[in-house]
Write a protein that holds these residues in place. Structure first.
Motif, short mmCIF file in Angstrom:
data_model
loop_
_atom_site.label_atom_id
_atom_site.label_comp_id
_atom_site.label_asym_id
_atom_site.label_seq_id
_atom_site.Cartn_x
_atom_site.Cartn_y
_atom_site.Cartn_z
N TRP A 253 0.81 -1.22 0.00
CA TRP A 253 0.00 0.00 0.00
C TRP A 253 0.85 1.27 0.00
O TRP A 253 0.35 2.35 -0.28
CB TRP A 253 -0.96 0.01 1.20
N GLY A 254 2.16 1.18 0.36
CA GLY A 254 3.00 2.37 0.42
C GLY A 254 4.16 2.20 1.38
O GLY A 254 4.68 1.11 1.54
N LYS B 157 -4.38 3.05 -3.13
CA LYS B 157 -4.18 2.22 -1.93
C LYS B 157 -4.84 2.85 -0.71
O LYS B 157 -5.24 4.01 -0.73
CB LYS B 157 -2.69 1.99 -1.68
N ALA B 158 -4.92 2.06 0.37
CA ALA B 158 -5.68 2.52 1.53
C ALA B 158 -5.25 1.82 2.82
O ALA B 158 -4.57 0.80 2.78
CB ALA B 158 -7.16 2.24 1.31
N HIS B 159 -5.67 2.41 3.93
CA HIS B 159 -5.69 1.73 5.23
C HIS B 159 -7.18 1.63 5.54
O HIS B 159 -7.78 2.58 6.06
CB HIS B 159 -4.94 2.53 6.29
N GLU C 216 -7.48 7.69 -3.59
CA GLU C 216 -8.11 7.34 -4.86
C GLU C 216 -7.57 8.16 -6.02
O GLU C 216 -8.14 8.15 -7.11
CB GLU C 216 -9.64 7.53 -4.75
N THR C 217 -6.49 8.87 -5.79
CA THR C 217 -5.92 9.72 -6.84
C THR C 217 -4.83 8.96 -7.59
O THR C 217 -4.46 7.85 -7.23
CB THR C 217 -5.32 11.01 -6.25
N GLY C 218 -4.28 9.59 -8.61
CA GLY C 218 -3.19 9.02 -9.38
C GLY C 218 -1.82 9.40 -8.85
O GLY C 218 -0.80 9.08 -9.46
N GLY D 246 -0.44 15.59 -1.14
CA GLY D 246 -1.46 14.85 -1.87
C GLY D 246 -2.86 15.03 -1.33
O GLY D 246 -3.14 15.96 -0.58
N THR D 247 -3.72 14.07 -1.69
CA THR D 247 -5.14 14.12 -1.35
C THR D 247 -5.57 12.75 -0.86
O THR D 247 -5.22 11.73 -1.46
CB THR D 247 -5.97 14.50 -2.60
N ILE D 248 -6.33 12.73 0.23
CA ILE D 248 -6.89 11.48 0.75
C ILE D 248 -8.38 11.62 0.95
O ILE D 248 -8.91 12.72 1.12
CB ILE D 248 -6.22 11.05 2.08
N GLU D 249 -9.05 10.49 0.93
CA GLU D 249 -10.45 10.40 1.33
C GLU D 249 -10.42 9.83 2.74
O GLU D 249 -10.04 8.68 2.94
CB GLU D 249 -11.20 9.46 0.39
N GLN D 250 -10.77 10.66 3.73
CA GLN D 250 -10.68 10.25 5.12
C GLN D 250 -12.07 9.98 5.67
O GLN D 250 -12.97 10.80 5.52
CB GLN D 250 -9.98 11.32 5.96
N TRP D 251 -12.21 8.85 6.30
CA TRP D 251 -13.46 8.48 6.96
C TRP D 251 -13.25 8.48 8.47
O TRP D 251 -12.22 8.04 8.96
CB TRP D 251 -13.87 7.07 6.54
N VAL D 252 -14.26 8.97 9.21
CA VAL D 252 -14.35 8.81 10.65
C VAL D 252 -15.77 8.35 10.91
O VAL D 252 -16.73 9.10 10.61
CB VAL D 252 -14.03 10.11 11.42
N GLU D 253 -15.89 7.12 11.39
CA GLU D 253 -17.19 6.46 11.52
C GLU D 253 -17.87 6.48 10.15
O GLU D 253 -17.25 6.08 9.18
CB GLU D 253 -18.01 7.11 12.63
#
Length: 131
Positions: free
Chosen positions: A17-18, A44-46, A95-97, A63-70
């Motif tokens: 993943w990195g 990639k993700a955690h 989810e970016t390139g 960069g850019t991340i999609e962050q979720w909390v609950e």
């Protein structure tokens, strides 16, 4: 052990993943805090997880991340941060390139590496939350 951490002395572990680099933790004599730099490769993700009894702050370095909390998500870019309460389920997706780099700070440190993560990505509602 020296208080200083030159870049050449920081262990960087490569994963599918990195890259994971722990800046500080119990092995340094710290009991209250753990600092981790993580670089997520494109796509990639955690996935959804939580840290038992640990609070976390994630600061986006690059960069850019999609962050979720609950069940809430938000797109974060360099300079943005998220504060995650102890035991809150959360996830980080790139989810970016382009690669994305974060600094994660957890407290308190726990025995071993200083952090514990419980994977719940296959459990509901987390498994169905994200398309």
């Amino acid at each position: 052990m020296s208080a200083f951490r030159p870049a050449s002395g920081i262990r960087r572990d490569e994963h599918d993943w990195g890259v994971f680099a722990q800046m500080s933790g119990p092995r340094d004599g710290l009991k209250g805090i753990v600092a981790i730099e993580a670089t997520f490769l494109p796509g990639k993700a955690h996935p959804f997880h939580f840290h038992p009894g640990q609070e976390e702050v994630i600061y986006v370095l690059e960069g850019t991340i999609e962050q979720w909390v609950e069940s809430e998500s938000q797109t974060l870019t360099a300079g943005d941060a998220v504060v995650i309460p102890a035991d809150a389920v959360h996830a980080t997706y790139n989810e970016t390139g382009e690669s994305a780099k974060i600094l994660a700070i957890l407290s308190p440190a726990v025995e071993g590496d200083g952090y514990a993560a419980v994977d719940v990505a296959a459990d509901e509602p987390w498994a169905s939350l994200r398309p």
